[in-house]
Structures are given as C-alpha cells and as structure tokens.
Design a protein around this motif. Sequence first.
Motif, PDB file in Angstrom:
ATOM      1  N   ILE A  43       0.833  -1.203   0.000  1.00  0.00           N
ATOM      2  CA  ILE A  43       0.000   0.000   0.000  1.00  0.00           C
ATOM      3  C   ILE A  43       0.866   1.252   0.000  1.00  0.00           C
ATOM      4  CG2 ILE A  43      -1.599   1.348   1.424  1.00  0.00           C
ATOM      5  CD1 ILE A  43      -2.914  -0.883  -0.208  1.00  0.00           C
ATOM      6  N   LEU A  44       1.964   1.231   0.732  1.00  0.00           N
ATOM      7  CA  LEU A  44       2.855   2.388   0.762  1.00  0.00           C
ATOM      8  C   LEU A  44       3.421   2.672  -0.632  1.00  0.00           C
ATOM      9  CD1 LEU A  44       4.080   4.502   2.631  1.00  0.00           C
ATOM     10  CD2 LEU A  44       5.990   2.949   3.046  1.00  0.00           C
ATOM     11  N   LYS A  45       3.803   1.622  -1.355  1.00  0.00           N
ATOM     12  CA  LYS A  45       4.296   1.809  -2.724  1.00  0.00           C
ATOM     13  C   LYS A  45       3.192   2.337  -3.638  1.00  0.00           C
ATOM     14  CE  LYS A  45       7.810  -1.862  -2.527  1.00  0.00           C
ATOM     15  NZ  LYS A  45       8.207  -3.192  -3.076  1.00  0.00           N
ATOM     16  N   ALA A  46       1.994   1.796  -3.483  1.00  0.00           N
ATOM     17  CA  ALA A  46       0.876   2.233  -4.323  1.00  0.00           C
ATOM     18  C   ALA A  46       0.542   3.699  -4.055  1.00  0.00           C
ATOM     19  CB  ALA A  46      -0.336   1.345  -4.071  1.00  0.00           C
ATOM     20  N   LEU A  47       0.574   4.126  -2.795  1.00  0.00           N
ATOM     21  CA  LEU A  47       0.309   5.525  -2.478  1.00  0.00           C
ATOM     22  C   LEU A  47       1.397   6.439  -3.026  1.00  0.00           C
ATOM     23  CD1 LEU A  47      -1.009   5.254   1.206  1.00  0.00           C
ATOM     24  CD2 LEU A  47      -2.336   5.857  -0.827  1.00  0.00           C
ATOM     25  N   PHE A  94      -0.449  12.189   3.292  1.00  0.00           N
ATOM     26  CA  PHE A  94       0.073  13.511   3.619  1.00  0.00           C
ATOM     27  C   PHE A  94       0.056  14.375   2.366  1.00  0.00           C
ATOM     28  CE2 PHE A  94       2.938  11.092   6.807  1.00  0.00           C
ATOM     29  CZ  PHE A  94       1.877  10.976   7.696  1.00  0.00           C
ATOM     30  N   ASN A  95      -0.699  15.463   2.413  1.00  0.00           N
ATOM     31  CA  ASN A  95      -0.756  16.430   1.306  1.00  0.00           C
ATOM     32  C   ASN A  95      -1.277  15.825   0.001  1.00  0.00           C
ATOM     33  OD1 ASN A  95       0.559  18.790   2.717  1.00  0.00           O
ATOM     34  ND2 ASN A  95       2.212  17.273   2.875  1.00  0.00           N
ATOM     35  N   PHE A  96      -2.164  14.856   0.105  1.00  0.00           N
ATOM     36  CA  PHE A  96      -2.799  14.312  -1.092  1.00  0.00           C
ATOM     37  C   PHE A  96      -3.981  15.189  -1.485  1.00  0.00           C
ATOM     38  CE2 PHE A  96      -0.369  10.577  -0.195  1.00  0.00           C
ATOM     39  CZ  PHE A  96      -0.337   9.826  -1.364  1.00  0.00           C
ATOM     40  N   GLU A  97      -4.267  15.218  -2.796  1.00  0.00           N
ATOM     41  CA  GLU A  97      -5.419  15.954  -3.314  1.00  0.00           C
ATOM     42  C   GLU A  97      -6.129  15.121  -4.377  1.00  0.00           C
ATOM     43  OE1 GLU A  97      -4.621  19.884  -4.676  1.00  0.00           O
ATOM     44  OE2 GLU A  97      -3.462  20.472  -2.901  1.00  0.00           O
ATOM     45  N   ASN A  98      -7.465  15.229  -4.374  1.00  0.00           N
ATOM     46  CA  ASN A  98      -8.286  14.634  -5.436  1.00  0.00           C
ATOM     47  C   ASN A  98      -7.987  13.146  -5.642  1.00  0.00           C
ATOM     48  OD1 ASN A  98      -9.291  17.303  -5.982  1.00  0.00           O
ATOM     49  ND2 ASN A  98      -7.412  17.682  -7.156  1.00  0.00           N
ATOM     50  N   LEU A  99      -8.136  12.362  -4.581  1.00  0.00           N
ATOM     51  CA  LEU A  99      -7.845  10.932  -4.653  1.00  0.00           C
ATOM     52  C   LEU A  99      -9.010  10.129  -4.091  1.00  0.00           C
ATOM     53  CD1 LEU A  99      -5.813   8.600  -5.181  1.00  0.00           C
ATOM     54  CD2 LEU A  99      -5.028   8.903  -2.807  1.00  0.00           C
ATOM     55  N   ILE A 100      -9.382   9.070  -4.811  1.00  0.00           N
ATOM     56  CA  ILE A 100     -10.373   8.101  -4.355  1.00  0.00           C
ATOM     57  C   ILE A 100      -9.645   6.809  -4.002  1.00  0.00           C
ATOM     58  CG2 ILE A 100     -12.379   6.713  -4.999  1.00  0.00           C
ATOM     59  CD1 ILE A 100     -13.113   8.948  -6.982  1.00  0.00           C
ATOM     60  N   CYS A 122      -4.861  17.261   3.604  1.00  0.00           N
ATOM     61  CA  CYS A 122      -5.370  16.672   2.362  1.00  0.00           C
ATOM     62  C   CYS A 122      -6.601  17.434   1.864  1.00  0.00           C
ATOM     63  CB  CYS A 122      -5.741  15.203   2.577  1.00  0.00           C
ATOM     64  SG  CYS A 122      -4.319  14.123   2.860  1.00  0.00           S
ATOM     65  N   LYS A 123      -6.876  17.300   0.559  1.00  0.00           N
ATOM     66  CA  LYS A 123      -8.046  17.941  -0.038  1.00  0.00           C
ATOM     67  C   LYS A 123      -8.755  16.952  -0.957  1.00  0.00           C
ATOM     68  CE  LYS A 123      -6.120  22.642  -0.054  1.00  0.00           C
ATOM     69  NZ  LYS A 123      -5.724  23.807  -0.905  1.00  0.00           N
ATOM     70  N   ASN A 124     -10.056  16.898  -0.808  1.00  0.00           N
ATOM     71  CA  ASN A 124     -10.909  16.096  -1.699  1.00  0.00           C
ATOM     72  C   ASN A 124     -10.464  14.630  -1.755  1.00  0.00           C
ATOM     73  OD1 ASN A 124     -12.265  18.516  -2.347  1.00  0.00           O
ATOM     74  ND2 ASN A 124     -10.792  18.951  -3.977  1.00  0.00           N
ATOM     75  N   SER A 257      -7.440  18.943   7.051  1.00  0.00           N
ATOM     76  CA  SER A 257      -7.895  18.412   5.762  1.00  0.00           C
ATOM     77  C   SER A 257      -9.268  18.968   5.407  1.00  0.00           C
ATOM     78  CB  SER A 257      -7.929  16.884   5.785  1.00  0.00           C
ATOM     79  OG  SER A 257      -6.622  16.362   5.976  1.00  0.00           O
ATOM     80  N   ASN A 258      -9.562  19.020   4.115  1.00  0.00           N
ATOM     81  CA  ASN A 258     -10.819  19.591   3.641  1.00  0.00           C
ATOM     82  C   ASN A 258     -11.399  18.725   2.521  1.00  0.00           C
ATOM     83  OD1 ASN A 258     -12.733  21.991   3.553  1.00  0.00           O
ATOM     84  ND2 ASN A 258     -12.059  21.918   1.423  1.00  0.00           N
ATOM     85  N   GLY A 259     -12.705  18.453   2.627  1.00  0.00           N
ATOM     86  CA  GLY A 259     -13.358  17.679   1.581  1.00  0.00           C
ATOM     87  C   GLY A 259     -13.067  16.191   1.681  1.00  0.00           C
ATOM     88  N   VAL A 260     -13.287  15.604   2.858  1.00  0.00           N
ATOM     89  CA  VAL A 260     -13.036  14.177   3.074  1.00  0.00           C
ATOM     90  C   VAL A 260     -14.369  13.441   3.146  1.00  0.00           C
ATOM     91  CG1 VAL A 260     -12.045  12.435   4.614  1.00  0.00           C
ATOM     92  CG2 VAL A 260     -10.880  14.630   4.278  1.00  0.00           C
ATOM     93  N   THR A 261     -14.489  12.358   2.353  1.00  0.00           N
ATOM     94  CA  THR A 261     -15.715  11.567   2.306  1.00  0.00           C
ATOM     95  C   THR A 261     -15.407  10.115   2.631  1.00  0.00           C
ATOM     96  OG1 THR A 261     -16.691  13.004   0.622  1.00  0.00           O
ATOM     97  CG2 THR A 261     -17.646  10.816   0.876  1.00  0.00           C
ATOM     98  N   LEU A 262     -16.193   9.547   3.544  1.00  0.00           N
ATOM     99  CA  LEU A 262     -16.159   8.107   3.818  1.00  0.00           C
ATOM    100  C   LEU A 262     -17.519   7.548   3.455  1.00  0.00           C
ATOM    101  CD1 LEU A 262     -13.624   8.889   5.497  1.00  0.00           C
ATOM    102  CD2 LEU A 262     -14.361   7.236   7.211  1.00  0.00           C
ATOM    103  N   SER A 263     -17.538   6.507   2.644  1.00  0.00           N
ATOM    104  CA  SER A 263     -18.814   5.901   2.266  1.00  0.00           C
ATOM    105  C   SER A 263     -18.683   4.382   2.233  1.00  0.00           C
ATOM    106  CB  SER A 263     -19.289   6.421   0.902  1.00  0.00           C
ATOM    107  OG  SER A 263     -18.352   6.157  -0.106  1.00  0.00           O
TER     108      SER A 263
END
Length: 604
Positions: A43-47, A94-100, A122-124, A257-263
Amino acid sequence: MKKNTLFFLILIAASPVWGQQVRNGINAAQFGIAGKKDATPVILKALDACYESGASRLTIPKGTYHFYPDYALEEYLALTGSSNGLRRIAFPLFNFENLIIDGSGSTFIIHGMMLPFELQECKNISIRNINIRFLSSVWGEGTVTEVNKEGHFFTIETSIGDSLEVENGRLSMTRNGENLPVKVAGWLRTDASGRCSFLSSNLGTSANVSIKPLRYGNFWIEVSPNQLPKEGWKVVWKADSERLESEISPAFHLTGSNGVTLSNVSVVHAPGKIMVAEQSGNIMLDRLNVLPDSLAGQRLSSLAGGIRFIGCQKEIAITNSRFSGMMGAAISVSGPTLKIIKRISNSVFGVRQISEKQWGSQFAQVGDTLRFINSADLTLREERVITRIRDLNEQYQELWFDRALPETVKPGILLTNISRQPEVILRGNRLNNMMEDGVRLQTSGKITVEGNHIRSGRHGIELGGDLASTFQPVALNQVFIKNNMLRRCNSTKGNRAMILIGPVLSDASADTTFVHQDVTLEGNTFYNEGKSILDATSSAGLVIRQNTVFDPKSVKMNYPVIRLLHCKKVGVVGNRYLNKQEAFMQVEDVKDLLFFNNEGIKSP
C-alpha cells in the motif's frame, strides 16, 4: 547509439500505456498485493505511485488483507483524546489531493496497535467500500456462565482468541511476549427487547477477589456477595496498562484536511475512537457502520466512543450510518477550550489547553477570531483576532491579538474559537445501545438532526456545551431537531433528559443572558420512562411542537416532561403525552410562553 534509440522507442511506446493507467487510476494489484502476508509495504508503494503520478484513484481488488506494524511508516502525532507519541500507519496520506481509495468491499485486518488511516493537509479525498477489523485490541467481552450465591463465586467464559490467563492471582493478557494485567470494567445487561445497559465494576482494584483458571478461556472468580453478577450477563474486560493505553489510535485521524468523504465503511472491535477529525472541514460520512462483532457474539463495538470533531469548520454531514454498543457518545462536535495562564501584555497572552488529552493539538490559526468567556457566569464576551501564534511546547502557547484587551481579561478566563463553528447535518442514522450520550453537539453553526433513531443511556442529544468539562461552551443558533425517534437504553438514577440544551454551569447560578437562539423540536417521538424529554436553559426562540411522548403505564411521572429555565419566546404547541396520568412542565424564569393544544400535559 543503437541502445539509446531502442530505449527511446520503448519509452514512446510505453508512454500511452502508463498515461492510460494514470487516467484510469492505479490498481494495487500492479504491486502484487494478492497473496501478500503483509499488505502494508504494498500500500505504501501504491500511495507513492499515486502521489508521484497524480492518479485520481487507487483501487484495491476485493479480498482480505493483513496489515502489520513491522514495515509501516512511523510518525509522531498529537491525537486529541489519546496520548501523543509515535504511531505506525497503514495508509499515510500527507498532502494528497483529489484521490479516491476504493477497497472494492475488501476486509483490512489490523494487527497490533496501528492507525489505519492518517490524513494530514489533504483535499478532496474519498475512502469507500472498506471493512476494517482490529484483530488485537485492549478490551473484550465474556459471558457469566454460572453464579453461586452460597459460595460467593461465579464463572466466566471468554474468547480463546483473547488469550486471557491468570498471572500472580490476576487476570492478564499477553502482548508481544509481555504479560499485562487485565481488569473487569463492568457488566452488560440485556433485556428481552434487546436494549443493553452497563454497570461499572471495581473488581479490577478490589483486594477481596480470588481468580483461578478453569479450562482454556474459562475462569472461576470469588468475590464478596455484593459484587456477584447474574448469570447470562456479559463481562467487559480491558487492559490495565497505562503504556498500552498510550498507544491507542482511532481508525481514522484527520488534521488540516478539507473535503473528506467516507462511504460504505465499517469498523469492528476498535481499540479507541473510530474517527478523530481536527481543524478540518467539509467532512461527509455516509453508510459508516460501527457495530459489535457479531461473529464473536459481542454487545459492544467500542469502549471509547465513535466520532469526534475538534475545531472543525464549514460542514459536517453524517447520513445513513449505524452505531451500536458504545461506551462514549457516537458523535461529538466541539472545539478545544483554552485557559489564560499568563497576561504578558495588553494584547499578548500565555494559554494552555484545559485537558492534557488535547495537548499538542492545534487550537486556531492566524486570522481566527477568539471569544473570551468568564466560566462563572458567561459574561465578558470580548472578541479579538489572532495575529500571531507561538508554540513553546505541547502544553503552552502565546497568542498575539489585533487589539488590546481590558484588565478584566486575566488568568483563568476561557477562550473559544468562534471562527471554527461548523454546520452539522445528521440524517437517517441509527444509534443503538449508547451507554452514555448519543450525540453531543457544541457549535454555533446551523444544526439539523432529522430522521434519526437514537437509543441512549443518558442524553440522546446534548447541545450547547458544558463549562464543567473540556467541551467548548457555545451559543446555539438555528437548531432543527425533527422527526427523530428517541428511546432510553436503561433506567438511570436521577433525571436525565432525552434532549439537553446547556450550558451546564458548575458552582454558579444560572447565567443572566439568553445564550441560545432559534431552537426547534418538531415531530419527534419519545419512548420515555418517566423522565424529562427536554431540559432547556438560557434559550430564546424555543419551539416545541407536534412531538409525541409514550410512557409505560406502570411508570409514574415523577419528573417534568419538559423543564425550562431562564428562557423567553417559547412555544409549546400540539404535543401529545400518551399515558393515563397527566404530565407536567417545570417552568422557571420564562417569559413569553405560548402553550396550547397539548394533549396529556398540564398547563404550567
């Protein structure tokens, strides 16, 4: 030359493929996650690949994956409600943006005291379709299988996986080869309707206790007669180790962080809280399920509580989620409270967080507006803007303000951050068997609590803050509590209103101002047991209409169905109390009360 040309041609040919992979997102299967004993390094490599390529999606193929702390990233964290220190993280964001991050319905089994998800600046970010199961924890349950009143003993059966044993006459657990003491925290009692109540125990500290092992996972315990449980009760045990408790982490931790969604996320057997979100905003939780481990026959899902938002802003929305069997509140929204320690100048003050569980956590940012409050009577509502912050250590800060403050602002005065008051939306959630409060909301932002089912042992909904605790005292403004169903989890001693509108003042008389504005309770259904459904203090513009209260016929109404203290512009209209006996209200220092068309409630 030929080698360079060949490499260049291969690079050109591969570029469209890599570009397509980035556009479609990155799949953890590319890094060989299938069949790995430990998914943490994969997972660390994938991130890393997502961050470097700018991929908008990380997909994890459906499966069961194990996460161990051995090769996890370690980071020093300040965690509100827990001890600050080093944590090993499965998903460091850390400092990720626009990631699902899509788990495709996978189960993540967490070994050891890991923090599954850490989000910083993080954002979104969207995290979906994931089941988190903590394999090793600091607490567990057993069942009382026999009670002998004459012999003053009882027997319990625990899960073999808990690995409890007797060491030096005490229950203990083995973790990383070390023997740690265990204490009995209390008992869970369940009635025929399935509602569960908790009775605390002092067996962990009592000297008059004798424990012997029977067959594996079963124990014989001799106690004094007044400490005997009943057959069929659940025994709740927890590790009696300060060091181990200092390693506890939530399943999700958010900071800045801003714009965090858990579903569509579930969490089972968490050692601590489910989520702690600090200084973050625009958080959406949908179909978050925190339920007891049905495979192990448990009644509790957490000894700590559910979700806590500290100093957040903008919007918090929790919808279609389920929480069951928690010792603390399922949902808590508040801000940390600072206390002035030193007056350095007319515009510079030394401050400290009230609770050591908040040390090191960020309270405010430059540009935020703070309110100064005298905790004795809620007076002295000076407001100033922060122009500079200096953190000397985790416990002590110095704050600079835009204007001088009067001499009445001195050590002991409290500070709250009024720039970080989020709007809260709770809709369509089910909270079952909350041993204490169901929901605690301390925010001046608009609050909407609609269509929820709440069964709690104390207050189903607590609003406004408590100056006797570390919760941030706030002034409510625009609160709508509509079409909810509230039930009691147990019959507690004293009068615990199903809905409490604070502030609750300690060692002080009622305040002389109307703190809260525009609170509406409409269309709610209360299944009561002779206690108050509402206790409201210092509120103006309070509307209580078209609510229905059911009380068992066998229960005598010794308490007011509604209690109002120091309120004005109150409407009590079209409510129904369905019982043979008539309910009554308690009204003290209330102005402009409109009371009509209420069934079964005596006019005050």
